[in-house]
Design a protein around this motif. Structure first.
Motif, short mmCIF file in Angstrom:
data_model
loop_
_atom_site.label_atom_id
_atom_site.label_comp_id
_atom_site.label_asym_id
_atom_site.label_seq_id
_atom_site.Cartn_x
_atom_site.Cartn_y
_atom_site.Cartn_z
N ALA A 1 -17.12 4.42 -2.22
CA ALA A 1 -18.12 5.47 -2.01
C ALA A 1 -19.10 5.06 -0.91
O ALA A 1 -19.47 5.87 -0.05
N THR A 2 -19.49 3.79 -0.92
CA THR A 2 -20.43 3.32 0.11
C THR A 2 -19.79 3.37 1.49
O THR A 2 -20.38 3.84 2.46
N VAL A 3 -18.57 2.87 1.56
CA VAL A 3 -17.90 2.77 2.86
C VAL A 3 -17.72 4.15 3.49
O VAL A 3 -17.91 4.33 4.69
N PHE A 4 -17.36 5.13 2.68
CA PHE A 4 -17.03 6.44 3.26
C PHE A 4 -18.18 7.44 3.14
O PHE A 4 -17.99 8.62 3.45
N ARG A 5 -19.34 6.95 2.70
CA ARG A 5 -20.48 7.83 2.47
C ARG A 5 -20.68 8.86 3.59
O ARG A 5 -20.76 10.04 3.36
N ARG A 6 -20.67 8.35 4.81
CA ARG A 6 -21.00 9.22 5.94
C ARG A 6 -19.93 10.27 6.21
O ARG A 6 -20.17 11.22 6.93
N LYS A 7 -18.76 10.05 5.69
CA LYS A 7 -17.66 10.97 6.01
C LYS A 7 -17.58 12.14 5.04
O LYS A 7 -16.69 12.98 5.16
N GLY A 8 -18.46 12.15 4.09
CA GLY A 8 -18.49 13.32 3.18
C GLY A 8 -17.77 13.07 1.88
O GLY A 8 -16.94 12.17 1.75
N GLU A 9 -18.07 13.93 0.91
CA GLU A 9 -17.57 13.75 -0.45
C GLU A 9 -16.05 13.83 -0.55
O GLU A 9 -15.42 13.11 -1.31
N LYS A 10 -15.48 14.73 0.24
CA LYS A 10 -14.04 14.92 0.13
C LYS A 10 -13.29 13.65 0.49
O LYS A 10 -12.35 13.25 -0.20
N VAL A 11 -13.74 13.06 1.55
CA VAL A 11 -13.08 11.82 1.99
C VAL A 11 -13.26 10.74 0.94
O VAL A 11 -12.32 10.00 0.61
N VAL A 12 -14.48 10.65 0.39
CA VAL A 12 -14.73 9.65 -0.66
C VAL A 12 -13.77 9.88 -1.83
O VAL A 12 -13.09 8.96 -2.28
N ALA A 13 -13.70 11.10 -2.25
CA ALA A 13 -12.88 11.42 -3.43
C ALA A 13 -11.42 11.06 -3.18
O ALA A 13 -10.76 10.44 -4.02
N SER A 14 -10.92 11.42 -2.00
CA SER A 14 -9.50 11.17 -1.76
C SER A 14 -9.23 9.68 -1.67
O SER A 14 -8.21 9.17 -2.15
N ASN A 15 -10.18 8.92 -1.10
CA ASN A 15 -9.96 7.48 -1.01
C ASN A 15 -10.08 6.82 -2.38
O ASN A 15 -9.39 5.84 -2.66
N GLN A 16 -10.95 7.36 -3.20
CA GLN A 16 -11.06 6.80 -4.55
C GLN A 16 -9.76 7.06 -5.34
O GLN A 16 -9.28 6.20 -6.06
N GLU A 17 -9.21 8.24 -5.08
CA GLU A 17 -7.96 8.55 -5.75
C GLU A 17 -6.84 7.60 -5.29
O GLU A 17 -6.06 7.08 -6.09
N LEU A 18 -6.84 7.33 -3.96
CA LEU A 18 -5.84 6.40 -3.44
C LEU A 18 -5.99 5.03 -4.09
O LEU A 18 -5.01 4.36 -4.42
N LEU A 19 -7.23 4.63 -4.26
CA LEU A 19 -7.50 3.33 -4.86
C LEU A 19 -6.94 3.27 -6.28
O LEU A 19 -6.24 2.33 -6.67
N ARG A 20 -7.21 4.32 -7.02
CA ARG A 20 -6.71 4.35 -8.41
C ARG A 20 -5.19 4.31 -8.42
O ARG A 20 -4.58 3.58 -9.19
N ARG A 21 -4.58 5.08 -7.53
CA ARG A 21 -3.12 5.10 -7.48
C ARG A 21 -2.55 3.73 -7.13
O ARG A 21 -1.54 3.30 -7.65
#
Ligand SMILES: Cc1ncc(C[n+]2csc(CCOP(=O)(O)OP(=O)(O)O)c2C)c(N)n1
Ligand SMILES: Cc1ncc(C[n+]2csc(CCOP(=O)(O)OP(=O)(O)O)c2C)c(N)n1
Ligand code: SF4
Ligand code: SF4
Ligand SMILES: [Mg+2]
Ligand SMILES: [Mg+2]
Lengths: 635, 317, 635, 317
Positions: free
Chosen positions: A193-213
């Motif tokens: 969330a911190t790393v992608f903060r500036r790129k917006g929520e959508k990007v954060v969410a998708s990267n978090q999902e990738l992490l979980r996967r």
């Protein structure tokens, strides 16, 4: 590293082996985000209380073609249950997005028997036959070399979340690593969330999902799991590389004028300062060349604003003449040289400790100056602060030697507590005391107070010509002799304020390894390992190269043999035609021999790579006469 | 301003500076050297402008002309050959309160210093740059300089230079972002003073090309110019170098040239026909690097410390 | 020098004392022709078979005001019944056109008790009272200092021949000196004819008349006469200074491209070449700066034309980066550094041997190169020839270190017999042998043949980056190590071809004085004097500084103590705060200590003056522990 | 000519060079980098002119563009940052038979190399100087260059440069004794080739300002120019760069500009209105230093030895 304990893990069938440290690499074609993945994982480890050292793997070309052998772009993360001070040696675990990039790494000794490789498997089914063949060939090569390869369809798994795996794979890998090392996934998700903060929520969410996967994927597909327990950390920590630490040191020293010309690997200091220096009210000047850069800094300093200039080898060469002026005219100046491979243009992105003699003796005539070398990222910060003070107190240039290894290594350091005395004092514009000469040399120390333009009554003309204490040009036989004496005496005066360094490991013994600069961590780790083997070895690390720290003769006398370990060139001792009289030795060894008349040996290499503790230990064993496969040392 | 003790500014009105206030001792150029005239002119301007000597930063390279700072009572920096301009820029960058005067020679500026010459013009920091053009390397005893006229034998080219000379003013005019180029001659003290005065008043880098006599090594290069004033073209203009009546009487060739006319300046800079003296070009609105470099000087220690803590925060884990 | 025999002279009442040598100075305001007088007299002495060393006395300002203390312009002529290798110490006889110029000379120790001064007397009757007073005061000062002053109306005597004594006095003085030293007047008249040949017969005649008058005047007015017998000379002799010898060496080496930027005291080499190089078909390029000059020379050399660049301290500093390139890319280059006083702009016209370490270690990284130093004017010639050959055989830069003392000293040398092998071979444009790499390093010697642009099949791209033997840029760990090894090995290979130097004076003993460069003559003279005193002293002079000449350890072992004598800075050993561990030693001493681990002491000074044999002898006595007034050495 | 074996010249007609003859291996610039186009154009000219590869001297400094020599099969000199021109002059001085091509970047040439840039123009030795202007420091990863347009953020100036960019062609035009200045763009291969061809044919130092795309660090700086050909002005003239029909069709703005018109060249070089491409200026009669430096190359060994003996005689006593 051998496993120490074995603990059952929550992840079903696998057992989680507890180890003291692990070295992980993520390698790929450039542009696939491997570096961000490594940094994110490293930060998670640091936050959890591991010692961490990360270092980027950067290809020589700016955008090498995909799947090229020399084009590996990536990162190494070494983390442990204690402080980590260097990048270590062979990797334990590698995540690779294609098989070709592994070759370059193998070539530089990064992997070897036992290294586990998690390899993207899609190439086995590539439509191009050539690629399939290359993949098969590489697999065979890797296994022949003793690497343990697991083929995994990582990309396919990513494509379930994102349409373009190139920009998603990296967080997927972070997830995998978190799972493999039993990292708290919430901490990792927070970090994403911190790393992608500036790129917006959508990007954060998708990267978090990738992490979980990624985590789920590893739990399923990776048949092993490790644990690297944390150690207790005190106080707040900052994570940065050595160049950022230099930049922060400049800010903390109150150096408000920095003049530079871009040069690898020093440039990233100015990348940091380009934004940060104005933020604290300073000015970064990108000059037209290195000569102008140092001239600009000297001008600013003469005008009362302590200034710094930052460069690397070829730039140092160009600054030689002005450096001599700063000595002669006694202008405070901080010159930072982030050493790279030389001679000449050499190895721009690679490490070397090859500029010590150039810093000491490069200027023509007698140009005594202070030369110091930080040995850790933390010292990169503090030595700039120190350099500013020394430059002003001793009225002359201070050369700070770091190198590409410190420049690119990233590790947590304790957050410095700012001290108001670090800052340059405010510009003195009060009247200059009457009757005080512009070079009012104290005969015992060579020190003198300095008039700053604007100070009424202090008017004088600085000159690089020989001059009297009144700053008058003088060609008579006494003035030049006196000036030289006074400038030299400053070094002796500084030396009296230094305390003898303390050896690491033991106070006496068979062999003392002496080092300087970025090799500290690897040397001490090697010494620790050797001592555990029962060898009578210790090490000594010098921070002051000019003047040299005191008490060395006394320390050396307590050891049967003294040997420097340096990343610069020396003739191997046993070559035909090379004898003790004409052997060209490593640079610190040369200094120590001359000063102390002790038969200081050296082991050094110029392979563009930092030393690992293992090869240092091996070299020491060889010199101690123990069985060794490599009697020639580094040559 | 910057760390000045509070009582400092109160002191200023009590001081009055005479020519002697700027006297740095006996100047040791050869008899008849044109450098003397420039020294007097600069000292006069300092007196007229009542610049406190401690606020003067006289910066030079190496050469006969570069000894200039030694002969002024002022802060001086007699540095390295060819490198006066980077030093001067470093001084000015964070000390807007200092008056920076640069002394450089035709070799110092146009040969070894050529790269800095171009870039200093581009930076356009507020300072006066006096290029002493005696068409020769004086201090090192008569080697060809980039401005040595064809046919003049030197110690390195006994049969004369291979290439035609460059003209200092003309070449400077070609540099990017240049904001002030004037030309004058040491042997006309009134015009010299007026030109330097105009340079001093300009906010930006003011290049003054000074044709300077060197009786020792190039005794004859300006003979024609000096003997026949008709070879000189006096540039006049309300925005230009103020030409005294006496100066106007000297030169029959005069031209009203608007210094904002860059194309015209280029044509006039060409010395093949006549030597144009006066202000060739001025652009008061050319951007100045020193207007950027001084940013942040007004930050307090507290503000800087706070900003620094914020910087540390960025690296926190 | 003490008189050896006394012989009656033809000149009436006076006795002519025969002496082994005499040092004569002519000093005046600049522009009075003192230098021409001295050169003419020196040439006459040389022709008659004396050993001669003349050196000009040049004021710091270009045209200092008349009668100024620091403004002395003049010449020293030392001539003897044997070879003269240095300027000696105190003058025996001075001819001065005004009394003020003597002060500066006294200040630099050129005169002392016993020096005889023939002083123009007209100032005693000057219309200005101030001048008369100054004159009287000076007379008193001179006598107080023990100088023997004779006041003579030389100018009045000249005015009988010429209307302006300023331009006539000098030949008048030559006449006086010829008479005082019993020189054949015809030889002198002949010389005058040669010197003024180009100015026409009238000028010749008037100067010859002045010479005759001077001789007659001295016969009448000077109450003493000396004789310095000639020694046998074999073969033809040339009279020149060290810079002219360098210039001639360049011609003789077939170096056809010389690129330079003016800098004192190197410039006069290019003054000579400005005319002479085109005469032999070469090209002198005065570049825009020192960097361009060395770049130009390197370009020419890469293109097959052996090239040289000539400079002094500050210029060497600027050439540092390109010098590193020449090492790295193995481009033959002759770099001549006529050392001056440093650091920084320093003492532009004065002597120092301060650039040795900068030449060796100035370039960043490891940049092994050949460094040689001629010790005599004759060697200035031959070492350039040698340097060209070494540069090409060992494919890299050769630094030739001379200094202001050699540059300005004038002496007769044997006429070199030109040897066709000295010339650079013609440009090879034949096809390049197939399969031979551009750096086809011989593993034992590091040597490799060189392809020249134009050679078909030899195409390669030179680079300053780390590279393989195929000249391909390489960042891998082995290539840089190999390149460094190969370049370093060349020095070892050269060293095997060198023979050990031979000590002067004795093969063993109490003290060995080691020197390099222009101090040879003074050191050997001092050693001879000391040995005559019965001291067990010898000297050793090094010409090769890199690689060092072999056999030094063995030679040093035969002496109880070894000490270098160098014109560069060293801390005096007995200063407070200075101990053996932190003493900053002279430059060759540093080298020798490091290589040989022998406790090499040093005696050095940076007074901008060449050493005289007397002060060296005094320093040696002090170190030997004998009674001495100056235990601090040169400090 | 110089030490060639006698049979050498006989061999020449038997050789025929194809494009492959100049191929130095796979060029490693980023995909889409403008440097590729220039490499092809140069290889084509070498082929068309049938220059033997061993007679080519490809000289560069340091930068992305300066890797050029590595990708040619030819003699190459990849030297120091900013120093290509002094090396090239040294090569040409005594090797008139070699064809010298210099590759330099906007940083290499206009920043650190600025002094040599000015002086090489002045020396005017016969060579082609290609200035690759991608408005950025490429190799060192995106720092401001003197040609970086305002508003383009870089790693050293995240908010963009402080000063307006210099234009390479325009600045070169201001240098003394300059004899050839042309401008072209990498994305028009026909015009690029024609411009380099004209440069190659000119006897003297031919500066070619090449606007060069750097998709990695300055992907957008030429967007306007590339998207709208109306922002380009094609210079045509029988003495200029030969403009192919295809090229003429591309640009509606065309101007017949006589390259001997120096004043016109100055005005046209200004990029504020339109980007003029083609030959801005040419002066075939500007003196060349290499016409002096080659003197004496024809002396035989015997003549040189005799001259040397005469030199020794001068010092005889
Ligand atoms: C790096 C360096 N190179 C060369 C010199 C020698 N040098 C001193 S002044 C000078 C040239 C002087 O000519 P100019 O700049 O025209 O000044 P002038 O003496 O004519 O006033 C030179 C080449 C030096 N001091 N430093
Ligand atoms: C003396 C020195 N200073 C700095 C550098 C680092 N450096 C290499 S290339 C370069 C600039 C490249 O920019 P440019 O000339 O525009 O070429 P480009 O890469 O854009 O083609 C710099 C600063 C160097 N190699 N040597
Ligand atoms: S040499 Fe020329 S420029 Fe130098 S001081 Fe003398 S007259 Fe002036
Ligand atoms: S960084 Fe730019 S200039 Fe360099 S190779 Fe890549 S695209 Fe070309
Ligand atoms: Mg001059
Ligand atoms: Mg660029």
């Amino acid at each position: 590293m051998t496993p120490t304990t074995t603990a059952p893990t929550p992840a079903g069938a696998r057992t989680r082996t507890s180890v003291g440290e692990r070295i992980v690499e993520i390698v790929s074609d450039s542009g696939e985000g491997a570096q961000k993945a490594g940094q994110t994982f490293g930060t998670v480890c640091a936050k959890l209380g591991n010692g961490v050292w990360t270092v980027e793997i950067i290809p020589a070309e700016i955008k090498p073609p995909a799947r090229s052998r020399a084009g590996a772009s990536g990162i190494r993360v070494r983390f442990a249950s204690r402080e980590v001070t260097n990048r270590g040696e062979r990797a334990d675990l590698v995540v690779a997005f294609n098989e070709q990039v592994l070759y370059g790494r193998i070539d530089s000794g990064a992997y070897g028997p036992g290294t586990v490789v998690l390899l993207e498997s899609k190439w086995a089914e590539d439509p191009q036959e050539e690629i399939r063949a290359l993949y098969a060939e590489a697999l065979a090569d890797l296994r022949r070399l003793g690497l343990e390869v697991f083929e995994l369809p990582m990309e396919r798994a990513c494509l379930e979340v994102v349409p373009d795996a190139r920009v998603g794979k990296n967080m997927f890998v972070v997830g995998m690593l978190c799972e493999i090392f039993g990292r708290d996934l919430d901490k990792a998700l927070e970090e994403v969330a911190t790393v992608f903060r500036r790129k917006g929520e959508k990007v954060v969410a998708s990267n978090q999902e990738l992490l979980r996967r990624g985590a789920a994927f590893a739990a399923e597909q990776v048949p092993f799991a490790w644990e690297v327990p944390a150690h207790a950390i005190e106080g707040e920590r900052l994570v940065m590389n050595g160049n950022q630490a230099l930049g922060l040191g400049i800010l903390a020293a109150g150096i408000e004028t920095v003049a530079m010309y871009p040069i690898t690997p020093a440039t990233s200091v100015s990348h940091y300062l380009g934004r940060a220096l104005p933020a604290v009210g300073g000015f970064l000047h990108q000059a037209e060349d290195e000569i102008a850069a140092i001239g600009f800094a000297i001008g600013a300093s003469w005008a009362g604003k302590t200034a710094a200039t930052i460069t690397s080898g070829p730039g140092l060469a160009l600054k030689t003449e002005f450096l001599g002026l700063a000595v002669m005219a006694e202008v405070p100046l901080v010159l930072i040289d982030v050493q790279r491979g030389g001679p000449s243009t050499g190895l721009p992105t690679k490490v070397e400790q090859g500029d010590l003699l150039a810093a000491l003796y490069g200027a023509t005539g007698d140009a005594p100056k202070i030369v110091i070398a930080p040995a850790t990222i933390e010292e990169c910060f503090h030595f700039v602060v120190l350099a500013r003070r020394l430059a002003e107190e001793f009225r002359g240039p201070v050369v700070v030697l770091t190198d590409a290894n410190l420049a690119t290594g990233v590790a947590p350091i304790p957050r410095p507590k700012l001290d108001p005395t670090w800052f340059a004092p405010p510009l003195d514009q009060g009247p200059w005391p009457e009757g005080v000469a512009p070079y009012d040399w104290d005969l015992a120390t060579g020190l003198s107070p300095r008039a700053i333009p604007g100070q009424r009554g202090g008017e004088y003309v600085l000159t690089g010509l020989a001059h009297t204490r009144n700053a008058k040009v003088a060609y008579d036989p006494r003035s030049n002799q006196e000036g030289c004496e006074m400038r030299s005496r400053k070094l002796a005066a500084l030396a009296t304020t230094l305390v003898p360094p303390v050896p690491h490991g033991a106070d006496s013994g068979e062999l003392l390894v002496v080092g300087w600069g970025s090799t500290l961590g690897a040397i001490e780790e090697a010494v620790d390992d050797l001592r555990r083997e029962g060898r009578s070895v210790a090490s000594l690390h010098l921070r002051f190269l000019s003047p040299l720290e005191p008490g060395l003769a006394e320390i050396f006398a307590r050891f049967e043999k003294v040997m420097t370990v340096e990343i610069n060139y020396s003739d191997a001792p046993d070559l035909p035609g090379i004898g003790p009289e004409n052997r060209r030795r490593a640079q610190l060894a040369l200094l120590l021999r001359e000063r102390l008349l002790v038969d200081v040996d050296c082991w050094s290499a110029v392979r563009g790579q930092p030393f690992g503790p293992g090869e240092i230990a091996e070299a020491v064993r060889a010199r101690l006469g123990a069985a060794s496969s490599d009697r020639r040392g580094a040559a | 301003m910057f760390g000045l003790p509070a009582d400092w500014s109160l002191e200023v009105p009590e001081r009055y500076f005479t020519l002697e206030s700027y006297d740095g001792g006996v100047a040791r150029w050869c008899p008849g050297c044109g450098d003397f005239a420039v020294l007097s002119a600069v000292q006069r301007i300092c007196r007229d402008e009542q610049i406190p000597p401690e606020k003067l930063a006289m910066i030079s390279g190496i050469g006969c002309s570069s000894r200039f700072p030694h002969y002024m009572h002022a802060y001086g920096f007699h540095g390295l050959h060819g490198r006066a301009l980077p030093v001067a820029c470093g001084v000015k960058a964070r000390r807007p309160d200092l008056h920076v005067w640069v002394t450089t020679g035709d070799g110092d500026c146009c040969s070894i210093g050529a790269g800095h010459w171009l870039h200093a013009a581009r930076y356009n920091m507020d300072m006066v740059v006096m290029v002493f053009d005696n068409s020769i390397y004086g201090l090192t005893k008569k080697q060809t300089s980039p401005t040595t006229p064809l046919g003049v034998g030197t110690n390195t080219h006994p049969d004369g230079a291979f290439l035609p000379p460059l003209d200092v003013a003309q070449t400077t005019l070609g540099f990017p972002n240049v904001s002030f180029v004037a030309r004058t001659v040491d042997w006309n003290p009134l015009h010299l003073a007026a030109t330097l005065e105009a340079a001093y008043r300009h906010k930006g880098t003011s290049f003054v090309h000074i044709l300077q006599r060197c009786p020792t090594y190039t005794p004859n290069v300006f003979d024609e110019l000096r003997q026949n004033p008709d070879h000189t073209l006096l540039l006049t203009h309300p925005d230009g170098v103020a030409a005294d009546e006496a100066v106007r009487r000297m030169y029959k060739n005069q031209l009203e040239h608007d210094p904002s006319d860059y194309g015209g300046a280029h044509r006039l800079a060409d010395r093949r026909e006549k030597l144009a003296i006066g202000l060739l070009y001025r652009n008061p609105s050319a951007p100045r690097l020193d207007s950027f470099s001084i940013r942040g000087l007004d930050l307090t220690r507290e503000q800087r410390t706070a900003a620094l803590e914020r910087e540390l925060d960025r690296f926190a884990v």
